[in-house]
Design a protein around this motif. Structure first.
Motif, PDB file in Angstrom:
ATOM      1  N   GLN A 101     -30.436  -1.493 -49.364  1.00 20.97           N
ATOM      2  CA  GLN A 101     -30.153  -2.777 -50.011  1.00 20.97           C
ATOM      3  C   GLN A 101     -29.764  -2.582 -51.469  1.00 20.97           C
ATOM      4  OE1 GLN A 101     -33.340  -5.699 -49.787  1.00 20.97           O
ATOM      5  NE2 GLN A 101     -32.651  -6.664 -51.669  1.00 20.97           N
ATOM      6  N   LEU A 102     -28.811  -3.370 -51.923  1.00 20.04           N
ATOM      7  CA  LEU A 102     -28.527  -3.455 -53.352  1.00 20.04           C
ATOM      8  C   LEU A 102     -29.639  -4.270 -53.991  1.00 20.04           C
ATOM      9  CD1 LEU A 102     -26.566  -2.996 -55.725  1.00 20.04           C
ATOM     10  CD2 LEU A 102     -25.398  -5.086 -55.035  1.00 20.04           C
ATOM     11  N   LYS A 103     -30.236  -3.749 -55.063  1.00 19.15           N
ATOM     12  CA  LYS A 103     -31.456  -4.371 -55.587  1.00 19.15           C
ATOM     13  C   LYS A 103     -31.603  -4.145 -57.076  1.00 19.15           C
ATOM     14  CE  LYS A 103     -36.519  -4.045 -55.081  1.00 19.15           C
ATOM     15  NZ  LYS A 103     -36.773  -5.487 -54.946  1.00 19.15           N
ATOM     16  N   ASP A 104     -32.116  -5.169 -57.782  1.00 20.42           N
ATOM     17  CA  ASP A 104     -32.559  -5.008 -59.164  1.00 20.42           C
ATOM     18  C   ASP A 104     -33.976  -4.455 -59.115  1.00 20.42           C
ATOM     19  OD1 ASP A 104     -30.251  -6.022 -60.390  1.00 20.42           O
ATOM     20  OD2 ASP A 104     -30.923  -8.070 -60.096  1.00 20.42           O
ATOM     21  N   THR A 105     -34.156  -3.214 -59.489  1.00 18.16           N
ATOM     22  CA  THR A 105     -35.463  -2.586 -59.371  1.00 18.16           C
ATOM     23  C   THR A 105     -36.385  -3.000 -60.504  1.00 18.16           C
ATOM     24  OG1 THR A 105     -34.928  -0.637 -60.706  1.00 18.16           O
ATOM     25  CG2 THR A 105     -34.293  -0.577 -58.384  1.00 18.16           C
ATOM     26  N   SER A 106     -37.649  -2.701 -60.306  1.00 15.80           N
ATOM     27  CA  SER A 106     -38.661  -3.047 -61.314  1.00 15.80           C
ATOM     28  C   SER A 106     -38.554  -2.156 -62.542  1.00 15.80           C
ATOM     29  CB  SER A 106     -40.065  -2.915 -60.707  1.00 15.80           C
ATOM     30  OG  SER A 106     -40.281  -1.584 -60.266  1.00 15.80           O
ATOM     31  N   TYR A 107     -37.807  -1.056 -62.457  1.00 16.33           N
ATOM     32  CA  TYR A 107     -37.688  -0.160 -63.605  1.00 16.33           C
ATOM     33  C   TYR A 107     -36.344  -0.288 -64.308  1.00 16.33           C
ATOM     34  CZ  TYR A 107     -36.241   2.710 -59.574  1.00 16.33           C
ATOM     35  OH  TYR A 107     -35.704   3.167 -58.387  1.00 16.33           O
ATOM     36  N   GLY A 108     -35.724  -1.461 -64.166  1.00 17.76           N
ATOM     37  CA  GLY A 108     -34.574  -1.771 -65.001  1.00 17.76           C
ATOM     38  C   GLY A 108     -33.245  -1.207 -64.571  1.00 17.76           C
ATOM     39  N   VAL A 109     -33.076  -0.963 -63.259  1.00 16.55           N
ATOM     40  CA  VAL A 109     -31.819  -0.445 -62.736  1.00 16.55           C
ATOM     41  C   VAL A 109     -31.410  -1.271 -61.521  1.00 16.55           C
ATOM     42  CG1 VAL A 109     -30.669   1.534 -61.661  1.00 16.55           C
ATOM     43  CG2 VAL A 109     -32.282   1.901 -63.530  1.00 16.55           C
ATOM     44  N   GLN A 111     -29.403  -0.940 -58.204  1.00 13.88           N
ATOM     45  CA  GLN A 111     -28.966   0.236 -57.476  1.00 13.88           C
ATOM     46  C   GLN A 111     -29.012   0.024 -55.972  1.00 13.88           C
ATOM     47  OE1 GLN A 111     -31.751   3.453 -58.334  1.00 13.88           O
ATOM     48  NE2 GLN A 111     -33.047   2.853 -56.638  1.00 13.88           N
ATOM     49  N   PHE A 112     -28.368   0.952 -55.264  1.00 13.52           N
ATOM     50  CA  PHE A 112     -28.532   1.062 -53.824  1.00 13.52           C
ATOM     51  C   PHE A 112     -28.565   2.535 -53.468  1.00 13.52           C
ATOM     52  CE2 PHE A 112     -23.932   1.019 -54.384  1.00 13.52           C
ATOM     53  CZ  PHE A 112     -23.459   1.958 -53.475  1.00 13.52           C
ATOM     54  N   LEU A 113     -29.123   2.836 -52.317  1.00 12.06           N
ATOM     55  CA  LEU A 113     -29.219   4.212 -51.834  1.00 12.06           C
ATOM     56  C   LEU A 113     -28.281   4.388 -50.649  1.00 12.06           C
ATOM     57  CD1 LEU A 113     -33.114   4.750 -51.832  1.00 12.06           C
ATOM     58  CD2 LEU A 113     -31.504   4.878 -53.739  1.00 12.06           C
ATOM     59  N   LEU A 114     -27.573   5.494 -50.643  1.00 12.64           N
ATOM     60  CA  LEU A 114     -26.668   5.828 -49.549  1.00 12.64           C
ATOM     61  C   LEU A 114     -27.020   7.226 -49.063  1.00 12.64           C
ATOM     62  CD1 LEU A 114     -23.997   5.215 -47.910  1.00 12.64           C
ATOM     63  CD2 LEU A 114     -22.803   6.459 -49.725  1.00 12.64           C
ATOM     64  N   THR A 115     -27.365   7.345 -47.783  1.00  9.34           N
ATOM     65  CA  THR A 115     -27.700   8.641 -47.200  1.00  9.34           C
ATOM     66  C   THR A 115     -26.562   9.078 -46.301  1.00  9.34           C
ATOM     67  OG1 THR A 115     -30.067   8.135 -47.265  1.00  9.34           O
ATOM     68  CG2 THR A 115     -29.367   9.916 -45.810  1.00  9.34           C
ATOM     69  N   ASP A 116     -26.015  10.263 -46.561  1.00  5.88           N
ATOM     70  CA  ASP A 116     -24.851  10.732 -45.808  1.00  5.88           C
ATOM     71  C   ASP A 116     -25.286  11.517 -44.566  1.00  5.88           C
ATOM     72  OD1 ASP A 116     -25.399  13.420 -46.501  1.00  5.88           O
ATOM     73  OD2 ASP A 116     -24.061  13.373 -48.232  1.00  5.88           O
ATOM     74  N   PRO A 117     -24.352  11.953 -43.713  1.00  6.93           N
ATOM     75  CA  PRO A 117     -24.730  12.660 -42.481  1.00  6.93           C
ATOM     76  C   PRO A 117     -25.474  13.969 -42.714  1.00  6.93           C
ATOM     77  CG  PRO A 117     -22.487  11.839 -42.307  1.00  6.93           C
ATOM     78  CD  PRO A 117     -22.906  11.648 -43.736  1.00  6.93           C
ATOM     79  N   GLY A 118     -25.385  14.523 -43.915  1.00  3.79           N
ATOM     80  CA  GLY A 118     -26.129  15.735 -44.216  1.00  3.79           C
ATOM     81  C   GLY A 118     -27.546  15.475 -44.686  1.00  3.79           C
ATOM     82  N   GLY A 119     -27.922  14.196 -44.794  1.00  3.42           N
ATOM     83  CA  GLY A 119     -29.256  13.835 -45.270  1.00  3.42           C
ATOM     84  C   GLY A 119     -29.353  13.737 -46.775  1.00  3.42           C
ATOM     85  N   ASN A 120     -28.229  13.889 -47.486  1.00  3.25           N
ATOM     86  CA  ASN A 120     -28.228  13.771 -48.944  1.00  3.25           C
ATOM     87  C   ASN A 120     -28.308  12.301 -49.342  1.00  3.25           C
ATOM     88  OD1 ASN A 120     -27.566  16.672 -49.468  1.00  3.25           O
ATOM     89  ND2 ASN A 120     -25.710  16.101 -48.363  1.00  3.25           N
ATOM     90  N   CYS A 121     -29.181  11.988 -50.288  1.00  5.11           N
ATOM     91  CA  CYS A 121     -29.361  10.613 -50.744  1.00  5.11           C
ATOM     92  C   CYS A 121     -28.649  10.418 -52.076  1.00  5.11           C
ATOM     93  CB  CYS A 121     -30.847  10.286 -50.896  1.00  5.11           C
ATOM     94  SG  CYS A 121     -31.154   8.604 -51.492  1.00  5.11           S
TER      95      CYS A 121
END
Length: 244
Positions: A101-109, A111-121
């Motif tokens: 999810q795209l989100k305003d985090t509690s630490y002032g950023v 962001q969103f997370l994208l994990t590719d087929p190699g498992g890289n975040c």
């Protein structure tokens, strides 16, 4: 020449990884399949990633990660999300690959997370100008539980622990309003899918859909509503449209 740092990340199959990033709109600047699989990819003028292939890499066990800072975080989220839907026929919200999810985090950023087929975040984000990292957690019991459930379940990759925290809050504590309850239900559905529990995901999404939101609530919860639509499609529920 300006200085630039380019992460070099592992994957079990370079061709598979290249195909994934090409779907997202990346350009292949270098592709070597033998003797040592390697690829250099770029997106626009500022994003560059490189990958090496190694058969020992297990994507589900990978801890490889990098951070991409950009003023275009919303634009990239919408672009990647649409590309994934076109490539896979759905927006992958669990397993590998997946997009968070795209989100305003509690630490002032934001962001969103994208994990590719190699498992890289890939963490893709920008500062929001909110209080700095490690700002104190909310004091109210429900808000505090929601805060910790997201940190545990999403940011730290422990959906089981995040789900336990959230289940206790939903059963024992009172949210400050409809919007906070909606956020909690959508997050719990998200964690359920990460735990391969679509029945719980469907139940929580059905509860979320029944929450009476005001128009200001709906505007403030645009990110959560968008995520709920993606989760509903993944869980096999009908959706009422995309909030984004």
């Amino acid at each position: 020449m300006p200085e630039k740092t380019i992460p070099i990340l592992p994957c079990p199959s370079v061709p598979e990884l290249v195909e994934f990033y090409e779907h997202l709109g990346f350009t292949v600047d270098l592709l070597q399949t033998r003797p040592n699989p390697y690829a250099a990819l770029s997106y626009g003028d500022g994003i560059a990633l490189q990958f090496y292939g190694h058969k020992s890499v297990v994507p589900a066990e990978s801890w490889s990660s990098c951070y991409i800072t950009t003023d275009r975080v919303d634009e990239l989220y919408d672009t990647f999300r649409a590309a994934l839907k076109q490539a896979y026929g759905r927006i992958p919200t669990r397993g590998i690959p997946r997009i968070g999810q795209l989100k305003d985090t509690s630490y002032g950023v934001r962001q969103f997370l994208l994990t590719d087929p190699g498992g890289n975040c890939l963490r893709v984000g920008r500062p929001t100008g909110a209080p700095p990292e490690h700002a104190p957690a909310p004091r109210e019991p429900f808000a505090r539980a929601l805060h910790h459930a997201w940190l545990l379940g999403v940011s730290k990759g422990d959906p089981a622990q995040g789900a336990r925290v959230l289940d206790h809050a939903l059963a024992q504590e009172t949210p400050s309003g409809a919007g906070e309850r909606y956020r909690a239900l959508v997050l719990r559905a998200d964690l359920a899918l990460q735990l391969d529990d679509p029945a719980t995901a469907r139940a929580r999404l059905t509860e979320a859909a029944a929450v009476q939101l005001t128009e200001p609530d709906r505007e403030a919860l645009a990110d959560e509503r968008s995520r709920a639509a993606d989760l509903a499609a993944e869980a096999g529920l009908p959706t009422d449209g995309d909030a984004r």
